[in-house]
Design a protein around this motif. Sequence first.
Motif, PDB file in Angstrom:
ATOM      1  N   ARG A   1      -4.875 -23.564  13.899  1.00 35.29           N
ATOM      2  CA  ARG A   1      -3.551 -22.763  13.699  1.00 35.29           C
ATOM      3  C   ARG A   1      -3.978 -21.422  14.212  1.00 35.29           C
ATOM      4  N   MET A   2      -2.815 -21.004  14.821  1.00 36.26           N
ATOM      5  CA  MET A   2      -2.599 -19.519  15.350  1.00 36.26           C
ATOM      6  C   MET A   2      -1.965 -18.802  14.606  1.00 36.26           C
ATOM      7  N   ALA A   3      -2.354 -17.397  14.260  1.00 40.20           N
ATOM      8  CA  ALA A   3      -1.673 -16.350  13.371  1.00 40.20           C
ATOM      9  C   ALA A   3      -1.822 -14.927  14.023  1.00 40.20           C
ATOM     10  N   LEU A   4      -0.820 -14.620  13.984  1.00 46.53           N
ATOM     11  CA  LEU A   4      -0.724 -13.097  14.433  1.00 46.53           C
ATOM     12  C   LEU A   4       0.048 -12.028  13.831  1.00 46.53           C
ATOM     13  N   ALA A   5      -0.196 -10.884  13.943  1.00 43.68           N
ATOM     14  CA  ALA A   5       0.623  -9.717  13.169  1.00 43.68           C
ATOM     15  C   ALA A   5       0.630  -8.771  14.470  1.00 43.68           C
ATOM     16  N   VAL A   6       1.860  -8.345  14.834  1.00 39.43           N
ATOM     17  CA  VAL A   6       2.386  -7.331  15.798  1.00 39.43           C
ATOM     18  C   VAL A   6       3.106  -6.298  15.266  1.00 39.43           C
ATOM     19  N   VAL A   7       2.882  -5.193  15.534  1.00 43.07           N
ATOM     20  CA  VAL A   7       3.880  -4.070  15.074  1.00 43.07           C
ATOM     21  C   VAL A   7       4.749  -3.705  16.387  1.00 43.07           C
ATOM     22  N   VAL A   8       6.037  -4.062  16.122  1.00 44.12           N
ATOM     23  CA  VAL A   8       7.045  -3.508  16.989  1.00 44.12           C
ATOM     24  C   VAL A   8       7.701  -2.392  16.727  1.00 44.12           C
ATOM     25  N   GLY A   9       7.916  -1.441  17.425  1.00 45.50           N
ATOM     26  CA  GLY A   9       8.339  -0.212  16.853  1.00 45.50           C
ATOM     27  C   GLY A   9       7.425   0.417  15.562  1.00 45.50           C
ATOM     28  N   LYS A  10       8.231   0.361  14.467  1.00 48.13           N
ATOM     29  CA  LYS A  10       7.423   0.801  13.385  1.00 48.13           C
ATOM     30  C   LYS A  10       7.430  -0.533  12.296  1.00 48.13           C
ATOM     31  N   THR A  11       7.816  -1.766  12.747  1.00 51.47           N
ATOM     32  CA  THR A  11       8.063  -2.938  11.968  1.00 51.47           C
ATOM     33  C   THR A  11       6.648  -3.707  12.240  1.00 51.47           C
ATOM     34  N   ARG A  12       6.110  -4.273  11.167  1.00 57.05           N
ATOM     35  CA  ARG A  12       4.967  -5.224  11.278  1.00 57.05           C
ATOM     36  C   ARG A  12       5.566  -6.404  10.999  1.00 57.05           C
ATOM     37  N   LEU A  13       5.470  -7.416  12.194  1.00 51.23           N
ATOM     38  CA  LEU A  13       5.830  -9.057  11.896  1.00 51.23           C
ATOM     39  C   LEU A  13       4.480  -9.658  11.968  1.00 51.23           C
ATOM     40  N   ILE A  14       4.954 -10.788  11.438  1.00 55.63           N
ATOM     41  CA  ILE A  14       3.878 -11.814  11.275  1.00 55.63           C
ATOM     42  C   ILE A  14       4.542 -13.325  11.886  1.00 55.63           C
TER      43      ILE A  14
ATOM     44  N   ALA B   1       0.784  -1.223   0.069  1.00 57.73           N
ATOM     45  CA  ALA B   1      -0.050  -0.029  -0.163  1.00 57.73           C
ATOM     46  C   ALA B   1       1.026   1.190  -0.074  1.00 57.73           C
ATOM     47  N   PRO B   2       0.385   2.668  -0.317  1.00 51.23           N
ATOM     48  CA  PRO B   2       1.194   3.656  -0.628  1.00 51.23           C
ATOM     49  C   PRO B   2       1.913   4.021   0.583  1.00 51.23           C
ATOM     50  N   ALA B   3       1.410   3.723   1.925  1.00 47.75           N
ATOM     51  CA  ALA B   3       1.810   4.025   3.181  1.00 47.75           C
ATOM     52  C   ALA B   3       2.973   2.976   3.857  1.00 47.75           C
ATOM     53  N   GLU B   4       2.853   1.777   2.966  1.00 51.72           N
ATOM     54  CA  GLU B   4       3.958   0.779   3.631  1.00 51.72           C
ATOM     55  C   GLU B   4       5.524   0.883   3.286  1.00 51.72           C
ATOM     56  N   ASP B   5       6.167  -0.097   3.309  1.00 51.46           N
ATOM     57  CA  ASP B   5       7.494  -0.112   3.314  1.00 51.46           C
ATOM     58  C   ASP B   5       8.247   0.033   1.961  1.00 51.46           C
ATOM     59  N   PHE B   6       7.479  -0.135   0.743  1.00 50.31           N
ATOM     60  CA  PHE B   6       8.135  -0.613  -0.576  1.00 50.31           C
ATOM     61  C   PHE B   6       9.512   0.030  -0.656  1.00 50.31           C
TER      62      PHE B   6
ATOM     63  N   LYS C   1      15.565  -6.721   9.811  1.00 46.45           N
ATOM     64  CA  LYS C   1      16.510  -5.702   9.914  1.00 46.45           C
ATOM     65  C   LYS C   1      16.460  -4.338  10.400  1.00 46.45           C
ATOM     66  N   TYR C   2      15.102  -4.015  10.180  1.00 47.85           N
ATOM     67  CA  TYR C   2      14.506  -2.744  11.120  1.00 47.85           C
ATOM     68  C   TYR C   2      14.482  -2.782  12.437  1.00 47.85           C
ATOM     69  N   LEU C   3      14.906  -3.997  13.031  1.00 46.71           N
ATOM     70  CA  LEU C   3      14.589  -3.954  14.319  1.00 46.71           C
ATOM     71  C   LEU C   3      15.904  -3.738  15.141  1.00 46.71           C
ATOM     72  N   GLU C   4      16.002  -2.351  15.825  1.00 44.04           N
ATOM     73  CA  GLU C   4      17.109  -1.902  16.442  1.00 44.04           C
ATOM     74  C   GLU C   4      17.207  -1.961  17.979  1.00 44.04           C
ATOM     75  N   GLY C   5      18.358  -1.942  18.595  1.00 50.47           N
ATOM     76  CA  GLY C   5      18.241  -1.975  20.094  1.00 50.47           C
ATOM     77  C   GLY C   5      17.190  -2.908  20.772  1.00 50.47           C
ATOM     78  N   ASP C   6      16.632  -2.504  21.626  1.00 49.30           N
ATOM     79  CA  ASP C   6      15.704  -3.138  22.394  1.00 49.30           C
ATOM     80  C   ASP C   6      14.491  -3.978  21.661  1.00 49.30           C
ATOM     81  N   LEU C   7      14.056  -3.144  20.569  1.00 57.66           N
ATOM     82  CA  LEU C   7      12.852  -3.756  19.517  1.00 57.66           C
ATOM     83  C   LEU C   7      13.197  -5.197  19.109  1.00 57.66           C
ATOM     84  N   ARG C   8      14.539  -5.467  19.031  1.00 54.80           N
ATOM     85  CA  ARG C   8      14.901  -6.781  18.619  1.00 54.80           C
ATOM     86  C   ARG C   8      14.601  -7.894  19.792  1.00 54.80           C
ATOM     87  N   ARG C   9      14.930  -7.468  20.953  1.00 56.76           N
ATOM     88  CA  ARG C   9      14.364  -8.174  22.010  1.00 56.76           C
ATOM     89  C   ARG C   9      12.771  -8.394  22.181  1.00 56.76           C
ATOM     90  N   GLN C  10      11.980  -7.245  22.210  1.00 53.25           N
ATOM     91  CA  GLN C  10      10.718  -7.303  22.139  1.00 53.25           C
ATOM     92  C   GLN C  10      10.132  -7.920  20.934  1.00 53.25           C
TER      93      GLN C  10
END
Length: 282
Positions: A264-277, A57-62, A191-200
């Motif tokens: 099956r369980m699926a989840l999407a989580v935004v950590v900082g500004k990074t969306r992970l699934i 989408a236009p606001a995403e990280d393309f 790669k976007y996950l810096e500092g403590d975000l990587r642990r979170q």
Amino acid sequence: MQRLTKKWHRDGAHVGLVPTMGYLHEGHLSLVREARKRVGKKGKVTVSIYVNPTQFAPAEDFSKYPRDLKRDCAMLRKEGVDVVFAPTDGEMYPAGSTGGEATLFSTYVVEEKLSKAMEGVSRPAHFRGVTTVVAKLFNLVLPDVAVFGQKDFQQATIIRRMVRDLNFPVRVIVAPTVREADGLAMSSRNKYLEGDLRRQATVLRRAMDAAHAALKRSKKISAARLKADTRKLIESEPDARLDYVEFFEPETLAPVADVSTGVRMALAVVVGKTRLIDNETL
Ligand code: AMP
């Protein structure tokens, strides 16, 4: 690409395709190894590397999606890949679209049911881009076998459905998710996950572990209850926000009211500004 792959077919080689957006990691390489296993030593393995604008989408990280074609090619050479197919936007979408509507491109492949849930809610045009580009890649590479990752479980399910619905002569293989030592699913976006975000970010793994543990204690739990517990755990991390968590039948993606083994369980989580699934069978 078609000329080459038709020659391979004439020579009796089976052709395997691993579609990727590049910035490769061990997860991608595990798919490459699976493809090699399927087509054999005399077969041909093609990896496509293409950051497909129509699935963002236009606001995403393309535009900031990580890219390193040179490094990717070096990794794939080591794996014994036969061809890296890395088309340009202008080749895939004539008139050189980058994210918007290309004037000389107007045909899309749309899966109308499975695409509506989960990722499709948060990213409404995403799967239309995915099915369209994968259909194009199938027509360009003409693979006998294509390998996808369970990491993107909904995507793999939609592609299986597309292949069946539209009679693509391709066997779809879905390979297990490769994880970091602490359980974080490998992803180019890590790669976007810096500092403590990587642990979170390990909170996705912890949320799935908690659901496994809850199911061990009682054989059946309401999805509503598990969703509430998941939200609480995710939001115990200061920079994590739950986008969705869903419990569903793996074949149909139909949500279940009560969670038991095999769901099956699926989840999407935004950590900082990074969306992970992430996702897993319970
Ligand atoms: P991507 O480059 O992220 O579009 O992913 C390309 C393919 O690799 C897709 O089929 C993904 O599901 C798969 N993939 C991505 N991450 C992983 C992982 N950690 N383990 C296994 N497969 C993965």
